[in-house]
Design an enzyme around this catalytic site. Structure first.
Site, PDB file in Angstrom:
ATOM      1  N   GLU A  99       0.843  -1.190   0.000  1.00 47.17           N
ATOM      2  CA  GLU A  99       0.000   0.000   0.000  1.00 47.17           C
ATOM      3  C   GLU A  99       0.879   1.240   0.000  1.00 47.17           C
ATOM      4  OE1 GLU A  99      -2.615  -0.587   3.350  1.00 47.17           O
ATOM      5  OE2 GLU A  99      -3.305  -2.473   2.490  1.00 47.17           O
ATOM      6  N   CYS A 113       3.688   8.702   0.741  1.00 46.26           N
ATOM      7  CA  CYS A 113       4.230   7.790   1.742  1.00 46.26           C
ATOM      8  C   CYS A 113       4.384   6.427   1.057  1.00 46.26           C
ATOM      9  CB  CYS A 113       3.256   7.731   2.918  1.00 46.26           C
ATOM     10  SG  CYS A 113       3.759   6.591   4.191  1.00 46.26           S
ATOM     11  N   CYS A 120       6.807  -6.465   6.716  1.00 40.93           N
ATOM     12  CA  CYS A 120       7.989  -5.967   7.424  1.00 40.93           C
ATOM     13  C   CYS A 120       8.454  -7.029   8.415  1.00 40.93           C
ATOM     14  CB  CYS A 120       7.654  -4.677   8.170  1.00 40.93           C
ATOM     15  SG  CYS A 120       9.085  -3.994   9.041  1.00 40.93           S
ATOM     16  N   CYS A 124       7.260  -4.774  15.123  1.00 43.77           N
ATOM     17  CA  CYS A 124       6.913  -3.831  16.206  1.00 43.77           C
ATOM     18  C   CYS A 124       5.489  -4.143  16.689  1.00 43.77           C
ATOM     19  CB  CYS A 124       7.006  -2.394  15.722  1.00 43.77           C
ATOM     20  SG  CYS A 124       8.662  -1.989  15.149  1.00 43.77           S
ATOM     21  N   CYS A 127       2.304  -2.003  15.442  1.00 42.42           N
ATOM     22  CA  CYS A 127       2.194  -1.662  14.015  1.00 42.42           C
ATOM     23  C   CYS A 127       1.469  -2.764  13.254  1.00 42.42           C
ATOM     24  CB  CYS A 127       3.593  -1.462  13.446  1.00 42.42           C
ATOM     25  SG  CYS A 127       3.641  -1.292  11.657  1.00 42.42           S
ATOM     26  N   GLY A 166       7.249  -1.630   5.606  1.00 38.90           N
ATOM     27  CA  GLY A 166       8.624  -2.101   5.479  1.00 38.90           C
ATOM     28  C   GLY A 166       9.659  -1.252   6.179  1.00 38.90           C
ATOM     29  N   SER A 198      12.581   6.742   7.035  1.00 44.53           N
ATOM     30  CA  SER A 198      12.300   6.479   8.443  1.00 44.53           C
ATOM     31  C   SER A 198      12.737   5.055   8.770  1.00 44.53           C
ATOM     32  CB  SER A 198      10.803   6.640   8.698  1.00 44.53           C
ATOM     33  OG  SER A 198      10.496   6.257  10.024  1.00 44.53           O
ATOM     34  N   SER A 221      12.549   5.934  14.437  1.00 42.90           N
ATOM     35  CA  SER A 221      11.421   5.608  15.310  1.00 42.90           C
ATOM     36  C   SER A 221      11.941   5.193  16.678  1.00 42.90           C
ATOM     37  CB  SER A 221      10.596   4.483  14.678  1.00 42.90           C
ATOM     38  OG  SER A 221      10.151   4.889  13.417  1.00 42.90           O
ATOM     39  N   LEU A 222      12.134   6.185  17.504  1.00 44.62           N
ATOM     40  CA  LEU A 222      12.649   5.926  18.849  1.00 44.62           C
ATOM     41  C   LEU A 222      11.550   5.277  19.705  1.00 44.62           C
ATOM     42  CD1 LEU A 222      14.807   6.330  21.071  1.00 44.62           C
ATOM     43  CD2 LEU A 222      13.816   8.597  21.465  1.00 44.62           C
ATOM     44  N   THR A 223      10.366   5.831  19.615  1.00 43.77           N
ATOM     45  CA  THR A 223       9.178   5.354  20.348  1.00 43.77           C
ATOM     46  C   THR A 223       9.250   5.635  21.845  1.00 43.77           C
ATOM     47  OG1 THR A 223       8.895   3.646  18.693  1.00 43.77           O
ATOM     48  CG2 THR A 223       7.593   3.402  20.691  1.00 43.77           C
ATOM     49  N   CYS A 340      -0.044   6.351   9.721  1.00 44.30           N
ATOM     50  CA  CYS A 340       1.161   5.637  10.157  1.00 44.30           C
ATOM     51  C   CYS A 340       0.802   4.357  10.880  1.00 44.30           C
ATOM     52  CB  CYS A 340       1.932   6.489  11.137  1.00 44.30           C
ATOM     53  SG  CYS A 340       2.995   7.647  10.347  1.00 44.30           S
TER      54      CYS A 340
HETATM   55  N1  SAH Z   1       9.627   0.910   9.235  1.00 43.75           N
HETATM   56  C1  SAH Z   1       9.964   2.268   9.348  1.00 43.75           C
HETATM   57  C2  SAH Z   1       9.089   3.159   8.492  1.00 43.75           C
HETATM   58  C3  SAH Z   1       7.635   2.813   8.412  1.00 43.75           C
HETATM   59  S1  SAH Z   1       6.697   2.979   9.899  1.00 43.75           S
HETATM   60  C4  SAH Z   1       9.914   2.730  10.783  1.00 43.75           C
HETATM   61  O1  SAH Z   1       9.413   1.990  11.626  1.00 43.75           O
HETATM   62  O2  SAH Z   1      10.420   3.805  11.054  1.00 43.75           O
HETATM   63  C5  SAH Z   1       6.414   4.729   9.994  1.00 43.75           C
HETATM   64  C6  SAH Z   1       6.129   5.242  11.390  1.00 43.75           C
HETATM   65  O3  SAH Z   1       4.858   4.783  11.850  1.00 43.75           O
HETATM   66  C7  SAH Z   1       7.133   4.796  12.442  1.00 43.75           C
HETATM   67  O4  SAH Z   1       7.619   5.910  13.141  1.00 43.75           O
HETATM   68  C8  SAH Z   1       6.313   3.890  13.352  1.00 43.75           C
HETATM   69  O5  SAH Z   1       6.795   3.914  14.671  1.00 43.75           O
HETATM   70  C9  SAH Z   1       4.944   4.493  13.225  1.00 43.75           C
HETATM   71  N2  SAH Z   1       3.842   3.601  13.588  1.00 43.75           N
HETATM   72  C10 SAH Z   1       3.777   2.261  13.454  1.00 43.75           C
HETATM   73  N3  SAH Z   1       2.571   1.806  13.877  1.00 43.75           N
HETATM   74  C11 SAH Z   1       1.858   2.886  14.272  1.00 43.75           C
HETATM   75  C12 SAH Z   1       0.522   3.091  14.771  1.00 43.75           C
HETATM   76  N4  SAH Z   1      -0.306   2.078  14.903  1.00 43.75           N
HETATM   77  N5  SAH Z   1       0.147   4.345  15.048  1.00 43.75           N
HETATM   78  C13 SAH Z   1       0.967   5.398  14.855  1.00 43.75           C
HETATM   79  N6  SAH Z   1       2.210   5.277  14.367  1.00 43.75           N
HETATM   80  C14 SAH Z   1       2.664   4.043  14.076  1.00 43.75           C
HETATM   81 FE1  SF4 Z   2       8.155  -2.413  10.414  1.00 45.37          FE
HETATM   82 FE2  SF4 Z   2       8.162   0.222  10.898  1.00 45.37          FE
HETATM   83 FE3  SF4 Z   2       5.980  -1.284  11.389  1.00 45.37          FE
HETATM   84 FE4  SF4 Z   2       8.134  -1.543  12.926  1.00 45.37          FE
HETATM   85  S1  SF4 Z   2       6.865   0.305  12.707  1.00 45.37           S
HETATM   86  S2  SF4 Z   2       6.913  -3.221  12.068  1.00 45.37           S
HETATM   87  S3  SF4 Z   2       9.761  -1.263  11.445  1.00 45.37           S
HETATM   88  S4  SF4 Z   2       6.877  -0.872   9.399  1.00 45.37           S
END
Ligand code: SAH
Ligand code: SF4
Length: 357
Positions: A99, A113, A120, A124, A127, A166, A198, A221-223, A340
């Site tokens: 997508e 985007c 992926c 995480c 996600c 990814g 990212s 993506s520190l989180t 996201c």
């Molecule tokens: N894989 C890479 C890029 C794609 S994810 C990465 O993780 O950085 C893009 C962003 O979406 C990341 O910062 C991730 O932490 C965030 N993300 C993932 N799941 C999410 C969700 N359910 N709600 C909000 N942001 C989310």
């Molecule tokens: Fe992959 Fe980014 Fe989703 Fe983590 S947040 S599972 S690295 S797409």
């Protein structure tokens, strides 16, 4: 990773991922300027060889015989959100699906985007894509075609972010090639400043980018800056923990002089508390960074909560009082599960109408 499966006898190369010299090499036109003409058509958004009006009919037929189709992928479904976002599902040549999303901000600026992988492997916990698992990497042609499909529907795109499905750092070769295509002054001509990768924090990828470029914008993506919590939310933290990640970012900044963006998905029931905010402030201090706070976008079945506006405000205040720039982001596209972390209905597209596809 195994080679992507291609239809029996079908082409391995698609022209939407090639620069003019590579087109010439793949096609061997008697005159090189024909390769430039083909490239110009692709850049202007041509979807098929038949549209390439300044090419002799015989050459167009030869291209069709050599490659079958101009593009390797097709749009299998489209969903438009009330907020202006557009999510496309793309069917890839082997039936896999990714997508991509067009996000429009209040000033009308359009950001594509793009996905870099089918699914992926990073897993995480918050996600949606991460829950689907991983099928394969995308090629530069498949990445560029996402851009062309979005542009075809919504017009000029000013920014590209590799924030779709990814982990771009695990497919750096194809991502680099697609950045070369997006930024080619004789082609699409997008400034590198308008392109963002990212990453979930793949340290070797960050160091590779610091050393060899390109100088795009880097987001990480520190989180959360709490070690145990990060490991729970992002398994990558077991391989590259917070210290290793910070050391890589310090090196990145020393080598490039660039600011990085740190992204933090805030989940109401995990990392949106004030202690988490204070830990983040402490961790970020040696870096020149902006922090993007992303209130968790709901994914059905996952045990997280979207934080309340008051929680996000209180979190932001802690960061701002400490002198950090904190920006709240990324809820656009929620109406179509295109925000996201919400991508990934499926990794396999429905069967095409045209069985030759
Ligand atoms: N894989 C890479 C890029 C794609 S994810 C990465 O993780 O950085 C893009 C962003 O979406 C990341 O910062 C991730 O932490 C965030 N993300 C993932 N799941 C999410 C969700 N359910 N709600 C909000 N942001 C989310
Ligand atoms: Fe992959 Fe980014 Fe989703 Fe983590 S947040 S599972 S690295 S797409």
């Amino acid at each position: 990773m195994a080679e992507p499966k291609v239809p029996a006898g079908g082409p391995r190369v698609y022209l939407s991922g090639l620069l003019p010299d590579e087109i010439q090499e793949a096609v061997s036109f008697p005159q090189r300027f024909r390769a430039v003409q083909v490239y110009d058509w692709i850049v202007r958004g041509a979807g098929e060889f038949a549209a390439m009006a300044n090419l002799p009919a015989a050459e167009r037929e030869r291209l069709a015989a050599l490659f079958g189709r101009l593009r390797s992928s097709s749009v299998s479904s489209e969903l438009a959100d009330e907020d202006g976002s557009l999510k496309l599902q793309i069917r890839l040549r082997d039936g896999a699906a990714v997508e991509c999303v067009l996000l429009e901000d209040i000033e009308g600026r359009k950001t594509a985007c793009l996905s870099s992988q089918v699914g992926c492997p990073m897993g995480c916990a918050f996600c949606r894509t991460g829950q689907l698992g991983f099928l394969r990497n995308l090629g530069p042609d498949e990445i560029l075609e996402q851009y062309y499909f979005l542009k075809e529907r919504r017009g000029f795109i000013s920014n590209v972010v590799f924030m779709g499905m990814g982990e771009p750092m695990l497919n750096l070769q194809a991502v680099r090639k697609s950045i070369a295509l997006l930024s080619d002054p004789a082609g699409i001509g997008m400034s590198l400043r308008k392109i963002t990768i990212s990453t979930s924090g793949i340290v070797p990828g960050i160091l590779d980018l610091a050393e060899h470029g390109p100088r795009i914008r880097l987001a990480v993506s520190l989180t959360t800056a709490e070690e145990g919590m990060r490991t729970e939310l992002m398994p990558v933290n077991k391989t590259w923990g917070l210290d290793a990640l910070k050391a890589a970012l310090v090196e990145y900044q020393e080598k490039t002089g660039e600011r990085v963006t740190l992204e933090a998905v805030l989940t109401g029931n995990r990392n949106a508390g004030l202690d988490s905010a204070r830990a983040l402030v402490k961790w970020v201090r040696p870096l020149k960074a902006q922090v993007n706070l992303i209130p968790w976008n709901a994914v059905p079945g996952l045990p997280f909560e979207t934080p309340t506006p008051a929680q996000v405000r209180a979190f932001t205040e802690v960061l701002e009082k400490a002198g950090l720039t904190a920006v709240q982001r990324m809820h656009r596209g929620r109406g179509v599960m295109g925000a996201c972390g919400q991508l990934g209905d499926t990794l396999r597209a429905a069967a095409p109408e045209n069985p030759e596809d």
